[in-house]
Scaffold this motif. Structure first.
Motif, PDB file in Angstrom:
ATOM      1  N   MET A 155     -36.653-137.031  28.267  1.00 28.69           N
ATOM      2  CA  MET A 155     -37.681-136.191  28.880  1.00 28.69           C
ATOM      3  C   MET A 155     -37.136-134.793  29.169  1.00 28.69           C
ATOM      4  N   VAL A 181     -39.008-131.419  27.904  1.00 23.67           N
ATOM      5  CA  VAL A 181     -39.480-130.363  28.808  1.00 23.67           C
ATOM      6  C   VAL A 181     -38.796-129.033  28.491  1.00 23.67           C
ATOM      7  N   GLU A 238     -42.680-128.851  26.340  1.00 21.95           N
ATOM      8  CA  GLU A 238     -43.656-129.939  26.268  1.00 21.95           C
ATOM      9  C   GLU A 238     -43.416-130.916  27.417  1.00 21.95           C
ATOM     10  N   ILE A 239     -44.235-131.968  27.473  1.00 22.03           N
ATOM     11  CA  ILE A 239     -44.072-133.000  28.496  1.00 22.03           C
ATOM     12  C   ILE A 239     -44.668-134.298  27.976  1.00 22.03           C
ATOM     13  N   ASP A 240     -44.177-135.419  28.472  1.00 22.60           N
ATOM     14  CA  ASP A 240     -44.685-136.730  28.072  1.00 22.60           C
ATOM     15  C   ASP A 240     -44.998-137.534  29.339  1.00 22.60           C
ATOM     16  N   LEU A 283     -49.661-132.091  27.305  1.00 20.20           N
ATOM     17  CA  LEU A 283     -50.185-132.558  28.582  1.00 20.20           C
ATOM     18  C   LEU A 283     -51.456-133.372  28.368  1.00 20.20           C
ATOM     19  N   VAL A 329     -40.609-137.260  36.117  1.00 22.35           N
ATOM     20  CA  VAL A 329     -40.903-135.820  36.072  1.00 22.35           C
ATOM     21  C   VAL A 329     -40.306-135.120  37.285  1.00 22.35           C
ATOM     22  N   ILE A 385     -40.493-126.121  34.045  1.00 23.82           N
ATOM     23  CA  ILE A 385     -41.689-126.740  33.497  1.00 23.82           C
ATOM     24  C   ILE A 385     -42.236-125.917  32.335  1.00 23.82           C
TER      25      ILE A 385
END
Length: 332
Positions: A61, A65, A69-71, A126, A255, A265
């Motif tokens: 992660m 990030v 991006e983010i998961d 997102l 997160v 972020i």
């Protein structure tokens, strides 16, 4: 050479990771004085058991990030992995190593779905992962419903949480340490890592320099899905129970650890040392508060508050630094 070493030491000492380590020491000292059981061998065992799945997911992660991006589907991937693991076992696949391999392949596939939509179709991560968060969790309930599968071989369930000889800390932390070392080398000592930072700062510019932005992001989501599945395997064996609600809400802890660890972020900034320090700090704080009989709802509030601080804090600090710099330059 000596001056360069001193400069590096000063940089580390003044880094965000160092601040988190100091905060960790303060939590341990204050907790050890005010709450019975904090900082004892059993305490660190439970801290380690709780942080292992969070750390496993936080490693990839962090890379995701950093690219901007983010998961958010990671906890649902974990939950679906748990139910598939339980389902395969109930349906007659009596080889647990085979079940684990199939679960890891499932995690890779679920991550590839996210990667396809984000990297292949250019959709915002997102929105995509909020959708797959609900989708994967729903599929977990389809697989097992409200049932729980708990008849795993005792040697596997006790072995998964077995301690390192002579210590109370589970041996599984060695796996996390090795994976963290690999991730740190990739991020901080290879061209791939430099490419990830470049993508986070300006994906279009990175693409023009020859960095395969879409392909890299795709494989990062595959890695996140795979590691979430590995966390799901550990979760199932630790609690000797496969349920559709396993890991519910764990994405918040992951997160929070990544952002509290100093990863922006917005991408392009951060490192693994700070994230690892944040994982340990959050796990220690949570277990200390539990020993102090703090309600579960309050623990969630604490995690959410730290998440907000980790997002707002660096921006406020940056604004203060800029204002201070302007005042100094205005002084005749």
């Amino acid at each position: 050479m000596a001056e360069g070493t001193v400069a590096r030491l000063r940089s580390i000492a003044g880094s965000w990771a160092a601040i988190l380590i100091v905060a960790l020491v303060l939590v341990v000292v204050v907790g050890g004085v005010s709450v019975e059981g904090v900082a004892g061998p059993r305490f660190w065992r439970f801290v380690t058991l709780e942080t292992i799945p969070i750390a496993l997911i936080a490693l990839p992660m962090t890379l995701v990030v950093i690219t901007g991006e983010i998961d958010l589907s990671v906890a649902s991937v974990l939950g679906l992995t748990c139910t598939v693991m339980g389902g395969l076992w109930v349906w007659g696949v009596d080889s647990l190593p085979l079940v684990i391999v199939l679960c890891l392949l499932l995690g890779a596939l679920l991550g590839a779905v996210n990667g396809l939509f984000v990297a292949g179709f250019g959709l915002p991560s997102l929105a995509v992962t909020i959708g797959t968060l609900a989708l994967y969790r729903g599929l977990a309930y389809v697989v097992l419903g409200d049932r729980a599968v708990a008849d795993y071989p005792p040697e596997w369930t006790t072995g998964a949480i077995g301690a390192i000889p002579g210590l109370t800390i589970p041996w599984a932390i060695i796996v996390v340490a090795v994976l963290a070392l690999v991730a740190a080398i990739v991020l901080h000592a290879t061209p791939v890592g430099r490419g990830l930072y470049a993508m986070g700062n300006n994906a279009e510019a990175a693409r023009f320099t020859g960095i395969p932005v879409a392909r890299t992001k795709f494989w990062l989501f595959v890695a996140t899905g795979t590691m979430s599945a590995l966390a799901g395997v550990f979760w199932t064996l630790r609690f000797a129970s496969a349920r559709a609600d396993n890991g519910m809400g764990l994405e918040l802890a992951v997160v929070a650890a990544v952002l509290l660890g100093g990863v922006s972020i917005f991408g392009g900034r951060g490192g693994l040392l700070g994230v690892i320090a944040a994982v340990i700090l959050l796990g220690t704080l949570r277990n200390a508060l539990q020993l102090a009989y703090v309600p579960a709802n309050t623990l969630t509030i604490v995690t959410g508050s730290l998440l907000i601080v980790s997002v707002v804090g660096p921006n406020v600090a940056g604004m203060l630094r800029d204002r201070l710099r302007r005042r100094r330059s205005a002084v005749p």
